[in-house]
Design a protein around this motif. Structure first.
Motif, short mmCIF file in Angstrom:
data_model
loop_
_atom_site.label_atom_id
_atom_site.label_comp_id
_atom_site.label_asym_id
_atom_site.label_seq_id
_atom_site.Cartn_x
_atom_site.Cartn_y
_atom_site.Cartn_z
N ASN A 2 44.12 36.16 40.80
CA ASN A 2 43.11 37.02 40.19
C ASN A 2 43.17 36.84 38.67
O ASN A 2 44.24 37.03 38.07
CB ASN A 2 43.38 38.48 40.55
CG ASN A 2 42.32 39.42 40.04
OD1 ASN A 2 41.59 39.09 39.11
ND2 ASN A 2 42.23 40.59 40.63
N PRO A 3 42.06 36.45 38.03
CA PRO A 3 42.09 36.26 36.57
C PRO A 3 42.57 37.48 35.82
O PRO A 3 43.13 37.37 34.72
CB PRO A 3 40.62 35.94 36.23
CG PRO A 3 40.08 35.35 37.50
CD PRO A 3 40.76 36.09 38.61
N GLY A 4 42.38 38.68 36.41
CA GLY A 4 42.81 39.90 35.74
C GLY A 4 44.31 40.08 35.67
O GLY A 4 44.81 40.96 34.97
N GLY A 75 36.12 40.96 33.35
CA GLY A 75 37.10 40.81 34.41
C GLY A 75 38.28 39.94 34.04
O GLY A 75 39.26 39.86 34.78
N VAL A 76 38.20 39.26 32.89
CA VAL A 76 39.30 38.42 32.41
C VAL A 76 39.89 39.09 31.16
O VAL A 76 39.16 39.35 30.20
CB VAL A 76 38.81 37.00 32.05
CG1 VAL A 76 39.97 36.16 31.52
CG2 VAL A 76 38.19 36.34 33.27
N PRO A 321 35.49 33.70 34.88
CA PRO A 321 36.51 34.08 35.87
C PRO A 321 36.82 32.97 36.87
O PRO A 321 37.99 32.78 37.24
CB PRO A 321 35.88 35.30 36.56
CG PRO A 321 34.98 35.89 35.52
CD PRO A 321 34.42 34.71 34.79
N ASP A 322 35.80 32.23 37.31
CA ASP A 322 36.06 31.16 38.27
C ASP A 322 36.77 29.97 37.62
O ASP A 322 37.55 29.26 38.27
CB ASP A 322 34.76 30.70 38.94
CG ASP A 322 34.32 31.64 40.06
OD1 ASP A 322 35.14 32.49 40.45
OD2 ASP A 322 33.18 31.53 40.52
#
Length: 359
Positions: A2-4, A75-76, A321-322
């Motif tokens: 998860n980028p987070g 989200g990042v 994010p991807d």
């Protein structure tokens, strides 16, 4: 991953306003703003080399500013960004320093990630190079280095940024390059992969200068055919990849060269371009980029890899994010642990660009 879950410094973003600042693509952007020409028609009228390089021209025709980046990076957990020059057409010897001043004045850090570093535009071969470096440094204390547009390709239908195939090794370029060593400035090398031997020669000539290899040297056509004859068959793509692997390994022998894992969603690599409003997902992207990322890790090691989104250039193919998910997955699957990810996505950029931790 998860980028987070990562701490992130995005070490390669672009900010521009082609309508209000002098860019290489400003004329086209202004023309299409005031002439009622459908974008689909404008795309068809563009040259093959331009279409294959940009994929979808939407991002080039509009401003891309801190709020736009904030939306794309949602989200990042980006703790800072490094802006890399992009086709500023300044007048006079020190005109390109105006881009540095313009970027430094953008509203970063209010409700967006802070601006942590700037890489300006300058050509060591140009008269007045030292004066331009001084002007850049006067324009902002965040200046960390320069980039010169030297990407050249032998395929006549692949877009180039210089008509001199030996720009990196000319006598004037090598003479001027010493000014970077005097100022402890980084050189960002954006080249096509067949130019890697020139970067190798430059690193050998100036071993004291940190050279950041942008976009893992952009092996055009490695994922699919581009231009007139680049990557159009599986055999040519295998040959291209093998030559890239060999040249990357040779370059990595220079300890002051750092590889930037960025630009891996540039259309010129041969990615199929999704329809506008669609994207290439992380699982699909990681299958393509895995050989590049893993070989870079093998050659440069965990202390000399830096991630960057290359937004909005890569936006035609994927999302931030991807991009984070695909690169982190490739590294993890190749044995990279949490320490490797922390270095690639944060710590190495902080060291190379002298980024202070947030107070």
């Amino acid at each position: 991953m998860n980028p987070g879950d990562l701490r992130v410094i995005d070490a390669h973003i672009h900010q521009w306003d082609p309508l209000g600042t002098p860019r290489g693509f400003s004329t086209t952007a202004r023309l299409l703003k005031y002439v009622p020409l459908p974008l689909s028609l404008a795309v068809r009228l563009a040259s093959v080399r331009d279409r294959e390089f940009v994929g979808d021209p939407t991002a080039y025709l509009n401003p891309y500013l801190p709020a736009d980046y904030r939306a794309d990076a949602a989200g990042v957990p980006v703790e800072g960004v490094v802006h890399i020059e992009v086709e500023w057409h300044g007048k006079g010897v020190t005109g390109k320093a105006e881009e540095t001043r313009w970027v430094a004045g953008l509203p970063f850090g209010i409700d967006t990630p802070p601006l942590s570093g700037i890489v300006g535009s300058a050509d060591p071969a140009a008269p007045g190079f030292a004066d331009l470096l001084d002007a850049h440094q006067s324009a902002s204390p965040l200046l960390r280095g320069i980039r010169t547009m030297v990407a050249h390709h032998p395929d006549p239908d692949v877009r180039v940024y210089t008509h001199d195939p030996s720009a990196l090794t000319s006598r004037a370029f090598l003479h001027g390059f010493g000014e970077l060593a005097k100022r402890d400035l980084v050189f960002e090398a954006w080249v096509y992969s067949h130019q890697l031997p020139q970067v190798n020669a430059l690193a050998a000539r100036y071993p004291e200068v940190t050279i950041v290899l942008n976009h893992l040297a952009t092996p055009a056509g490695v994922f699919g055919g581009v231009g007139r004859e680049t990557g159009h068959t599986p055999e040519r793509r295998r040959e291209l990849l093998q030559r890239w692997c060999d040249d990357i390994a040779e370059l990595a022998a220079h300890p002051k060269v750092v590889a930037k894992v960025s630009g891996l969603a540039m259309p010129i690599l041969g990615h199929p371009v999704p329809r506008r409003g669609h994207t290439t997902t992380a699982p699909v992207l990681v299958d393509r980029i895995r050989p590049l990322v893993t070989h870079a890790l093998d050659c440069f090691g965990p202390d000399r890899l830096i991630w960057g989104s290359n937004f909005p250039v890569d936006k035609a193919i994927t999302t931030i994010p991807d991009s984070v998910a695909a690169v982190s997955t490739a590294l993890t699957e190749h044995g990279g642990d949490g320490d490797v990810l922390a270095k690639a996505f944060h710590d190495n950029a902080a060291r190379v660009y002298r980024i202070e931790p947030p107070s």
